[in-house]
Enzyme design. Structure first.
Site, PDB file in Angstrom:
ATOM      1  N   ASP A   8      75.483  58.208  28.748  1.00  0.00           N
ATOM      2  CA  ASP A   8      74.877  58.514  30.057  1.00  0.00           C
ATOM      3  C   ASP A   8      73.739  57.562  30.453  1.00  0.00           C
ATOM      4  O   ASP A   8      72.659  57.607  29.855  1.00  0.00           O
ATOM      5  CB  ASP A   8      74.331  59.947  30.069  1.00  0.00           C
ATOM      6  CG  ASP A   8      75.366  60.981  29.619  1.00  0.00           C
ATOM      7  OD1 ASP A   8      76.239  60.648  28.785  1.00  0.00           O
ATOM      8  OD2 ASP A   8      75.276  62.132  30.090  1.00  0.00           O
ATOM      9  N   GLU A  39      76.318  59.827  35.524  1.00  0.00           N
ATOM     10  CA  GLU A  39      75.944  60.978  36.355  1.00  0.00           C
ATOM     11  C   GLU A  39      74.442  61.176  36.495  1.00  0.00           C
ATOM     12  O   GLU A  39      74.011  61.938  37.355  1.00  0.00           O
ATOM     13  CB  GLU A  39      76.583  62.258  35.810  1.00  0.00           C
ATOM     14  CG  GLU A  39      75.964  62.724  34.514  1.00  0.00           C
ATOM     15  CD  GLU A  39      76.054  64.235  34.365  1.00  0.00           C
ATOM     16  OE1 GLU A  39      76.761  64.863  35.140  1.00  0.00           O
ATOM     17  OE2 GLU A  39      75.396  64.747  33.455  1.00  0.00           O
ATOM     18  N   ASN A  40      73.653  60.494  35.661  1.00  0.00           N
ATOM     19  CA  ASN A  40      72.193  60.591  35.777  1.00  0.00           C
ATOM     20  C   ASN A  40      71.565  59.264  36.202  1.00  0.00           C
ATOM     21  O   ASN A  40      70.361  59.057  36.018  1.00  0.00           O
ATOM     22  CB  ASN A  40      71.574  61.001  34.436  1.00  0.00           C
ATOM     23  CG  ASN A  40      72.123  62.300  33.902  1.00  0.00           C
ATOM     24  OD1 ASN A  40      72.736  62.342  32.841  1.00  0.00           O
ATOM     25  ND2 ASN A  40      71.912  63.369  34.635  1.00  0.00           N
ATOM     26  N   ASN A  67      78.434  67.340  35.257  1.00  0.00           N
ATOM     27  CA  ASN A  67      77.887  68.407  36.085  1.00  0.00           C
ATOM     28  C   ASN A  67      76.915  67.925  37.153  1.00  0.00           C
ATOM     29  O   ASN A  67      76.679  68.613  38.138  1.00  0.00           O
ATOM     30  CB  ASN A  67      77.186  69.447  35.197  1.00  0.00           C
ATOM     31  CG  ASN A  67      76.163  68.824  34.281  1.00  0.00           C
ATOM     32  OD1 ASN A  67      76.472  67.874  33.548  1.00  0.00           O
ATOM     33  ND2 ASN A  67      74.945  69.319  34.296  1.00  0.00           N
ATOM     34  N   HIS A  68      76.328  66.729  36.977  1.00  0.00           N
ATOM     35  CA  HIS A  68      75.375  66.220  37.974  1.00  0.00           C
ATOM     36  C   HIS A  68      76.033  65.349  39.043  1.00  0.00           C
ATOM     37  O   HIS A  68      75.330  64.735  39.849  1.00  0.00           O
ATOM     38  CB  HIS A  68      74.267  65.418  37.284  1.00  0.00           C
ATOM     39  CG  HIS A  68      73.249  66.279  36.593  1.00  0.00           C
ATOM     40  ND1 HIS A  68      72.380  67.102  37.269  1.00  0.00           N
ATOM     41  CD2 HIS A  68      72.980  66.457  35.272  1.00  0.00           C
ATOM     42  CE1 HIS A  68      71.609  67.737  36.411  1.00  0.00           C
ATOM     43  NE2 HIS A  68      71.960  67.366  35.183  1.00  0.00           N
ATOM     44  N   HIS A 151      82.688  65.654  28.913  1.00  0.00           N
ATOM     45  CA  HIS A 151      81.291  65.922  29.254  1.00  0.00           C
ATOM     46  C   HIS A 151      81.013  67.395  28.976  1.00  0.00           C
ATOM     47  O   HIS A 151      81.426  68.272  29.739  1.00  0.00           O
ATOM     48  CB  HIS A 151      81.081  65.589  30.739  1.00  0.00           C
ATOM     49  CG  HIS A 151      79.653  65.483  31.117  1.00  0.00           C
ATOM     50  ND1 HIS A 151      78.897  64.358  30.877  1.00  0.00           N
ATOM     51  CD2 HIS A 151      78.818  66.368  31.702  1.00  0.00           C
ATOM     52  CE1 HIS A 151      77.667  64.544  31.312  1.00  0.00           C
ATOM     53  NE2 HIS A 151      77.592  65.763  31.808  1.00  0.00           N
ATOM     54  N   HIS A 176      76.776  64.030  27.856  1.00  0.00           N
ATOM     55  CA  HIS A 176      75.988  65.129  28.434  1.00  0.00           C
ATOM     56  C   HIS A 176      74.745  65.515  27.635  1.00  0.00           C
ATOM     57  O   HIS A 176      73.721  65.817  28.244  1.00  0.00           O
ATOM     58  CB  HIS A 176      76.835  66.390  28.665  1.00  0.00           C
ATOM     59  CG  HIS A 176      76.056  67.559  29.191  1.00  0.00           C
ATOM     60  ND1 HIS A 176      75.525  67.584  30.467  1.00  0.00           N
ATOM     61  CD2 HIS A 176      75.693  68.754  28.621  1.00  0.00           C
ATOM     62  CE1 HIS A 176      74.885  68.736  30.651  1.00  0.00           C
ATOM     63  NE2 HIS A 176      74.968  69.455  29.552  1.00  0.00           N
ATOM     64  N   HIS A 178      72.813  63.707  25.705  1.00  0.00           N
ATOM     65  CA  HIS A 178      71.857  62.587  25.701  1.00  0.00           C
ATOM     66  C   HIS A 178      71.327  62.266  24.307  1.00  0.00           C
ATOM     67  O   HIS A 178      70.412  61.449  24.167  1.00  0.00           O
ATOM     68  CB  HIS A 178      70.683  62.821  26.656  1.00  0.00           C
ATOM     69  CG  HIS A 178      71.104  62.901  28.094  1.00  0.00           C
ATOM     70  ND1 HIS A 178      70.222  62.993  29.133  1.00  0.00           N
ATOM     71  CD2 HIS A 178      72.339  62.882  28.670  1.00  0.00           C
ATOM     72  CE1 HIS A 178      70.880  63.042  30.280  1.00  0.00           C
ATOM     73  NE2 HIS A 178      72.169  62.980  30.022  1.00  0.00           N
TER      74      HIS A 178
HETATM   75 FE   FE2 Z   1      75.572  66.309  32.207  1.00  0.00          FE
END
Ligand code: FE2
Length: 272
Positions: A8, A39-40, A67-68, A151, A176, A178
């Site tokens: 990520d 996603e981040n 999810n983000h 994820h 996810h 991290h």
């Molecule tokens: Fe996530």
């Protein structure tokens, strides 16, 4: 075929080390294809079209999310016209974008990428174990080499997905949490597996968020707006080598590179 999977990318520190490290790794490691979870990438929350375009320019071939993915509303306009930005395939029908990608490597070989999301401690999407098989079946006739980004939060669900897909894909890599796990292995039927690839972002933080803010929330239970930490980034990921004839993984190598490591990896790219 050699594939880099990048954990990520979080905020500006993550983008900055990705910008410097990925071109160097492509050259140094003779990489044919690069996948990154993004996603981040936009200040820790979501992804924008401009940031996605920038990440593609670093040498990333396909971007996955989780999810983000919808945090930045402008992605709703971008994702339908960018097949290289995936969202989890197990979102309900009607969600924009796609959950898989079929493309070619730098050397012209076909490759498939699938993105699915877990359901334990997460939004209850459709069954990832069933959906991932449908996506793999759709790619199978065209690509022997297929990589899955799962994820998910729970280690058990991720390990289960690894065994579920052993022998069906080249690699299953978790995202996810991290935090990179150390359970990299090649499963008996030839699928490379790692529970979590880790984070490419500011590691002097609480999984990317400014330490003081996240810690205060734990200490007081009071709401606080999360902000992306600053400070130097670290790149986490994995390099998998695939047998083109069978799609099986033949080697797997975890990466955790500091900014100093990247300087020594490729002085020619430092500070560019
Ligand atoms: Fe996530």
């Amino acid at each position: 075929m050699r594939i880099l999977f990048v954990g990520d990318i979080f905020g500006k520190p993550g983008r900055e080390i990705a910008r410097r490290a990925i071109p160097a790794l492509i050259e140094r490691e003779s990489l044919d294809f690069v996948i990154a979870n993004v996603e981040n990438a936009a200040a820790g929350f979501g992804i924008t079209g401009d940031i996605a375009d920038a990440i593609l320019s670093y040498g990333v071939d396909v971007m996955t999310t989780g999810n983000h993915v919808w945090d930045k509303k402008e992605v709703l306009d971008y994702i339908p016209r960018q097949p290289k930005l995936l969202r989890p395939a197990n979102f309900p029908a009607g969600a924009p974008g796609r959950g898989s990608y079929l493309g070619r490597t730098r050397s012209g070989e076909p490759i498939g990428v699938v993105n699915v999301m877990g359901r334990i401690f997460m939004q209850p999407l459709e069954d990832p174990f069933a959906v991932v098989l449908k996506e793999i079946d759709a790619l199978r006739a065209k690509a022997r080499v297929i990589v899955v980004d799962f994820h998910a939060e729970a280690t058990s669900e991720k390990v289960a997905m690894g065994w579920h897909l052993d022998g069906r894909v080249t690699g299953v890599f978790g995202t996810h949490t991290h935090v990179q796990t150390a359970d990299d292995r090649i499963l008996p039927k030839g699928t490379a597996y790692l529970t979590d690839a880790g984070m490419t972002g500011p590691h002097d933080s609480i999984i990317g968020v400014t330490t003081e803010i996240a810690l205060t929330r734990f200490l007081t239970g009071m709401p606080a707006k999360f902000e992306s930490a600053t400070g130097p980034g670290r790149l986490n990921g994995v390099i998998v080598t695939a047998d083109l004839a069978t799609g099986r993984a033949t080697s797997l190598q975890r990466l955790s590179l500091s900014t100093a490591d990247v300087d020594t990896l490729a002085p020619q790219t430092a500070g560019r």
